[in-house]
Design a protein around this motif. Sequence first.
Motif, PDB file in Angstrom:
ATOM      1  N   PRO A   1     -22.094  10.638  15.438  1.00 50.91           N
ATOM      2  CA  PRO A   1     -22.347  11.223  14.102  1.00 50.91           C
ATOM      3  C   PRO A   1     -21.120  11.889  13.498  1.00 50.91           C
ATOM      4  CG  PRO A   1     -23.379  12.564  15.819  1.00 50.91           C
ATOM      5  CD  PRO A   1     -22.749  11.395  16.520  1.00 50.91           C
TER       6      PRO A   1
ATOM      7  N   PRO B   1      -3.834   5.637   3.676  1.00 52.62           N
ATOM      8  CA  PRO B   1      -3.212   4.567   2.900  1.00 52.62           C
ATOM      9  C   PRO B   1      -4.173   3.959   1.869  1.00 52.62           C
ATOM     10  CG  PRO B   1      -3.502   3.952   5.230  1.00 52.62           C
ATOM     11  CD  PRO B   1      -4.298   5.188   4.990  1.00 52.62           C
ATOM     12  N   TYR B   2      -3.636   3.506   0.749  1.00 49.26           N
ATOM     13  CA  TYR B   2      -4.414   2.787  -0.284  1.00 49.26           C
ATOM     14  C   TYR B   2      -3.605   1.608  -0.790  1.00 49.26           C
ATOM     15  CZ  TYR B   2      -7.649   6.548   0.066  1.00 49.26           C
ATOM     16  OH  TYR B   2      -8.559   7.422   0.595  1.00 49.26           O
ATOM     17  N   SER B   3      -4.324   0.520  -1.107  1.00 50.10           N
ATOM     18  CA  SER B   3      -3.660  -0.667  -1.635  1.00 50.10           C
ATOM     19  C   SER B   3      -3.394  -0.466  -3.120  1.00 50.10           C
ATOM     20  CB  SER B   3      -4.564  -1.895  -1.469  1.00 50.10           C
ATOM     21  OG  SER B   3      -4.966  -2.003  -0.128  1.00 50.10           O
TER      22      SER B   3
ATOM     23  N   ARG C   1     -15.103  -3.867   8.781  1.00 45.90           N
ATOM     24  CA  ARG C   1     -16.210  -3.705   9.720  1.00 45.90           C
ATOM     25  C   ARG C   1     -16.911  -5.032  10.002  1.00 45.90           C
ATOM     26  NH1 ARG C   1     -17.789   1.728   8.416  1.00 45.90           N
ATOM     27  NH2 ARG C   1     -15.839   2.129   9.446  1.00 45.90           N
TER      28      ARG C   1
ATOM     29  N   SER D   1       0.862  -1.177   0.000  1.00 48.46           N
ATOM     30  CA  SER D   1       0.000   0.000   0.000  1.00 48.46           C
ATOM     31  C   SER D   1       0.903   1.232   0.000  1.00 48.46           C
ATOM     32  CB  SER D   1      -0.918   0.005   1.219  1.00 48.46           C
ATOM     33  OG  SER D   1      -0.155  -0.018   2.399  1.00 48.46           O
TER      34      SER D   1
ATOM     35  N   ARG E   1     -11.780  17.580  10.767  1.00 45.48           N
ATOM     36  CA  ARG E   1     -12.982  16.732  10.733  1.00 45.48           C
ATOM     37  C   ARG E   1     -13.159  15.852  11.961  1.00 45.48           C
ATOM     38  NH1 ARG E   1     -14.845  15.121   5.653  1.00 45.48           N
ATOM     39  NH2 ARG E   1     -15.420  16.986   4.487  1.00 45.48           N
TER      40      ARG E   1
ATOM     41  N   ASN F   1     -13.520   3.948  -2.968  1.00 40.41           N
ATOM     42  CA  ASN F   1     -14.905   4.423  -2.973  1.00 40.41           C
ATOM     43  C   ASN F   1     -14.918   5.855  -2.484  1.00 40.41           C
ATOM     44  OD1 ASN F   1     -16.332   2.108  -3.754  1.00 40.41           O
ATOM     45  ND2 ASN F   1     -16.143   1.263  -1.698  1.00 40.41           N
TER      46      ASN F   1
ATOM     47  N   VAL G   1     -12.394  13.097   3.551  1.00 43.62           N
ATOM     48  CA  VAL G   1     -11.355  14.105   3.294  1.00 43.62           C
ATOM     49  C   VAL G   1     -10.554  13.743   2.047  1.00 43.62           C
ATOM     50  CG1 VAL G   1      -9.213  15.125   4.190  1.00 43.62           C
ATOM     51  CG2 VAL G   1     -11.153  14.756   5.730  1.00 43.62           C
TER      52      VAL G   1
HETATM   53  P1  FAD Z   1     -12.481  10.209   5.974  1.00 38.50           P
HETATM   54  O1  FAD Z   1     -12.544  11.678   5.883  1.00 38.50           O
HETATM   55  O2  FAD Z   1     -11.373   9.618   6.775  1.00 38.50           O
HETATM   56  O3  FAD Z   1     -13.884   9.723   6.453  1.00 38.50           O
HETATM   57  C1  FAD Z   1     -14.097   8.395   6.833  1.00 38.50           C
HETATM   58  C2  FAD Z   1     -14.852   8.498   8.128  1.00 38.50           C
HETATM   59  O4  FAD Z   1     -16.150   8.967   7.844  1.00 38.50           O
HETATM   60  C3  FAD Z   1     -14.976   7.178   8.836  1.00 38.50           C
HETATM   61  O5  FAD Z   1     -14.557   7.383  10.169  1.00 38.50           O
HETATM   62  C4  FAD Z   1     -16.437   6.881   8.833  1.00 38.50           C
HETATM   63  O6  FAD Z   1     -16.849   6.373  10.046  1.00 38.50           O
HETATM   64  C5  FAD Z   1     -17.068   8.251   8.616  1.00 38.50           C
HETATM   65  N1  FAD Z   1     -18.301   8.094   7.856  1.00 38.50           N
HETATM   66  C6  FAD Z   1     -18.457   7.479   6.685  1.00 38.50           C
HETATM   67  N2  FAD Z   1     -19.758   7.518   6.324  1.00 38.50           N
HETATM   68  C7  FAD Z   1     -20.409   8.168   7.305  1.00 38.50           C
HETATM   69  C8  FAD Z   1     -21.770   8.511   7.539  1.00 38.50           C
HETATM   70  N3  FAD Z   1     -22.711   8.203   6.654  1.00 38.50           N
HETATM   71  N4  FAD Z   1     -22.072   9.178   8.668  1.00 38.50           N
HETATM   72  C9  FAD Z   1     -21.138   9.514   9.565  1.00 38.50           C
HETATM   73  N5  FAD Z   1     -19.849   9.206   9.398  1.00 38.50           N
HETATM   74  C10 FAD Z   1     -19.482   8.540   8.290  1.00 38.50           C
HETATM   75  N6  FAD Z   1      -9.764   2.410   0.916  1.00 38.50           N
HETATM   76  C11 FAD Z   1     -10.127   2.178  -0.358  1.00 38.50           C
HETATM   77  O7  FAD Z   1     -11.172   2.650  -0.792  1.00 38.50           O
HETATM   78  N7  FAD Z   1      -9.315   1.439  -1.197  1.00 38.50           N
HETATM   79  C12 FAD Z   1      -8.162   0.862  -0.777  1.00 38.50           C
HETATM   80  O8  FAD Z   1      -7.467   0.204  -1.543  1.00 38.50           O
HETATM   81  C13 FAD Z   1      -7.782   1.083   0.578  1.00 38.50           C
HETATM   82  N8  FAD Z   1      -6.638   0.538   1.054  1.00 38.50           N
HETATM   83  C14 FAD Z   1      -6.316   0.712   2.357  1.00 38.50           C
HETATM   84  C15 FAD Z   1      -5.167   0.101   2.851  1.00 38.50           C
HETATM   85  C16 FAD Z   1      -4.837   0.239   4.174  1.00 38.50           C
HETATM   86  C17 FAD Z   1      -3.609  -0.442   4.717  1.00 38.50           C
HETATM   87  C18 FAD Z   1      -5.660   1.020   5.021  1.00 38.50           C
HETATM   88  C19 FAD Z   1      -5.335   1.197   6.485  1.00 38.50           C
HETATM   89  C20 FAD Z   1      -6.760   1.663   4.530  1.00 38.50           C
HETATM   90  C21 FAD Z   1      -7.124   1.518   3.190  1.00 38.50           C
HETATM   91  N9  FAD Z   1      -8.250   2.132   2.681  1.00 38.50           N
HETATM   92  C22 FAD Z   1      -8.612   1.898   1.401  1.00 38.50           C
HETATM   93  C23 FAD Z   1      -9.050   3.099   3.476  1.00 38.50           C
HETATM   94  C24 FAD Z   1      -8.542   4.519   3.143  1.00 38.50           C
HETATM   95  O9  FAD Z   1      -7.249   4.707   3.712  1.00 38.50           O
HETATM   96  C25 FAD Z   1      -9.442   5.642   3.700  1.00 38.50           C
HETATM   97  O10 FAD Z   1      -9.692   5.413   5.049  1.00 38.50           O
HETATM   98  C26 FAD Z   1     -10.758   5.789   2.981  1.00 38.50           C
HETATM   99  O11 FAD Z   1     -10.558   5.989   1.593  1.00 38.50           O
HETATM  100  C27 FAD Z   1     -11.553   6.983   3.516  1.00 38.50           C
HETATM  101  O12 FAD Z   1     -10.741   8.115   3.469  1.00 38.50           O
HETATM  102  P2  FAD Z   1     -11.350   9.595   3.450  1.00 38.50           P
HETATM  103  O13 FAD Z   1     -10.257  10.521   3.894  1.00 38.50           O
HETATM  104  O14 FAD Z   1     -11.994   9.906   2.165  1.00 38.50           O
HETATM  105  O15 FAD Z   1     -12.475   9.532   4.535  1.00 38.50           O
END
Ligand code: FAD
Length: 697
Positions: free
Chosen positions: A438, A470-472, A653, A330, A395, A489, A506
């Motif tokens: 929330p 992180p992303y895979s 989850r 990743s 956030r 997603n 984010v």
């Molecule tokens: P954030 O801003 O971090 O928001 C996510 C948060 O929003 C979560 O806490 C969730 O509880 C909250 N949330 C979501 N929906 C709601 C709702 N309806 N109401 C209230 N709260 C809500 N992700 C991938 O998609 N592809 C991958 O390949 C991938 N690989 C990963 C590999 C590793 C080793 C790890 C640790 C994570 C990986 N992830 C992957 C997850 C990725 O890192 C992020 O966490 C994910 O994309 C979300 O990031 P974000 O900053 O957009 O969301």
Amino acid sequence: MDWNSIDGCQIMERRFLLLFGSQTGQSQAVAEEIFEKALEHGFQPDLHNINETEKKFNIEKETLLVLVISSTGDGEPPDTALKFWRRIRKKTLGSDYLGNLRYTILGLGDSNYSNFCQNPKNFDLRFQQLGAQHFYSMGFADDAIGLEIVVEPWIDGLLSALTSQFSEKSENCSLDHAISDKNQQTDLKPQIDETDNVKDDNKQDNVANAITTVDLAIVSTEKELGDIKVVEKTIEVSSLVKSIPPIEGQIVVPALPHSFLEVHYSEDESIDLDSLCIQNGAALPSATTDIVMANIVNVSTLTRQDAVKTALEIQLEITESEMTFEPGDSFGIVCENSRDEVEELILKLSVTNVADSVCYLKLKEETRKKNAAIPPFLPTRTTIRHLLVTCCDIRTPIKKGFIRMLAEYTPNTLEKARLQELCSRQGSSQYTHFIREPNLSLLDILKAFPSCCPPIERILEHLPRLLPRPYSISSSPLVSRKHLNFVFNIVEIPSGSGRQYSRKGVCTGWLSSSQIDCNNKPKIPIYGRKNLSFHLPSDLSIPMILIGAGTGLAPFIGFMQHREAQVKHDQDLLCGPIWLFFGCRHNERDYLYRSELERFHEVGILSNISVSFSRDNSTSARYVQDNILLHSDSVCKLLLEKNAVIYVCGDARNMSKDVNNTIVTIISQHQGIAMEEAKSVTMKLRQEGRYLEDIWT
Ligand code: FAD
């Protein structure tokens, strides 16, 4: 041992070693909270990062230890704890090596993962093997339901346990009396929580009671309809801004955190923001490279418009000399906050006129905060906008100390009282229900409490670091070393439940925003991450069972591309079978990489594909584990007779636990052994590196 004289009484110095082992900063933040509270209670905590072993402390010389440590991945120690862990695991250490040590551990973990808090448990076991003894029971805080549910009562209990520890050795000491005397002063409303914690009740019991409740009240209103008076009864429900009925009696609010930052503006200067060091040198979690800039060369949507979640695939162009990768690795993306959200924050905080001026962060000379330091992720010469866009997490649901500070800058008395309730001990379940669950952001709170307008300095003291995501990697370097693909997603978070505005995640929001316009070849900061195990087996004849849901398919696409390239290069290679269990919602809407998977199957790279659709009624298998059950015989044969390796990837989850339980069940049935025994077999597979997980929440 040092002895001091206080109030004419000889007492032993109330020092203890306080260590944290942190991956993302949470353990550190909790240890700092313990540090502050312990100081307020007259203890002398000696706070260190656990990686300072030998430099700042020697564990074998210590007598009292409080360790706050997290569990990462599948129960491994955080990177910062590896040195210490290797040191205490040495086989040459005797069973009384830590014979003088009394200790306790607060473990932080996430029960979405199979081995909840395994790392703190490993530390505990090892301490016991080396002769150390508990002076207070361990705590296990679960990020899946809210760390504070355990952390807060555990700290309260810790302070009592520390008091007992020192009183055992120093009876009739006047300091304890002084503290408990202060505890009697409970008439103030709200009561400030500086001294309250030294009560002897066992706060661990609170954990079981920490259920969230929504309070109701029946409110009667009289209305006149002509000559008739009508009493209308309505049910009012508690909300973020109002508790119904109000919390009765005195409330205990946390002590106001000491301020420690100053911001000085220099409006005549200019600044080149691009030259500012990204992440300002704060350690990157699990990094194997420096931050490098990668071009986005392609963005494609993998899902249909009517899919519940939109999945995007992004292709990055990287420079091989700066970053290399293997399938299964990743990488981290150093993302930005939404600029629109930052603009709103700037408006709400009334700093529009200085937001883009050069500013200097300094420590307040007269601060009362012990060991005050400018957080390492904040550059000291910068602009307010830059800090809010790139450095601070705006956030994360705000903590109780933060709310306490906000209350101080809220002139409206009703709003202030409600903020005080939300951070009070009595309002704990309301805090969980209305803020933490929330996921309310700072901006949500500022919008819901419009009179609240704290100085930006106070805000910067409380905002945690914006962490990379992180992303895979979903491609193989044998296809292209210069290109790296990943799939994600877009996280959509609607308004409601106290959230004052809808938002995207984010990082995924930033990646999918108009700022990432491919035609301009935008660059994003990324870095390589350590991955010790989630790789293809070096022996190609070993069968693989790949299990993934949604974007958890990503690394498997990289695996298959890699295998195809290896076979193309050497057609005589003896390759073991690859079985794929993939889950998505709808056959037609979000079956990711469908044509690629079908092609891999046709050309023989994939021996078997089983796809489950959780929202299509037509299929018998709704989840990946249903298909595993349907193929239990083949899976068990591959696993137990052909030494296959299981790989599980995706959102943790539910899936990873369900898959684990299913594997245990089918092993139990296939071998005719009890479930307990099948659990041990599965655990052994994990220990042998034949059951690998790459999961996230
Ligand atoms: P954030 O801003 O971090 O928001 C996510 C948060 O929003 C979560 O806490 C969730 O509880 C909250 N949330 C979501 N929906 C709601 C709702 N309806 N109401 C209230 N709260 C809500 N992700 C991938 O998609 N592809 C991958 O390949 C991938 N690989 C990963 C590999 C590793 C080793 C790890 C640790 C994570 C990986 N992830 C992957 C997850 C990725 O890192 C992020 O966490 C994910 O994309 C979300 O990031 P974000 O900053 O957009 O969301």
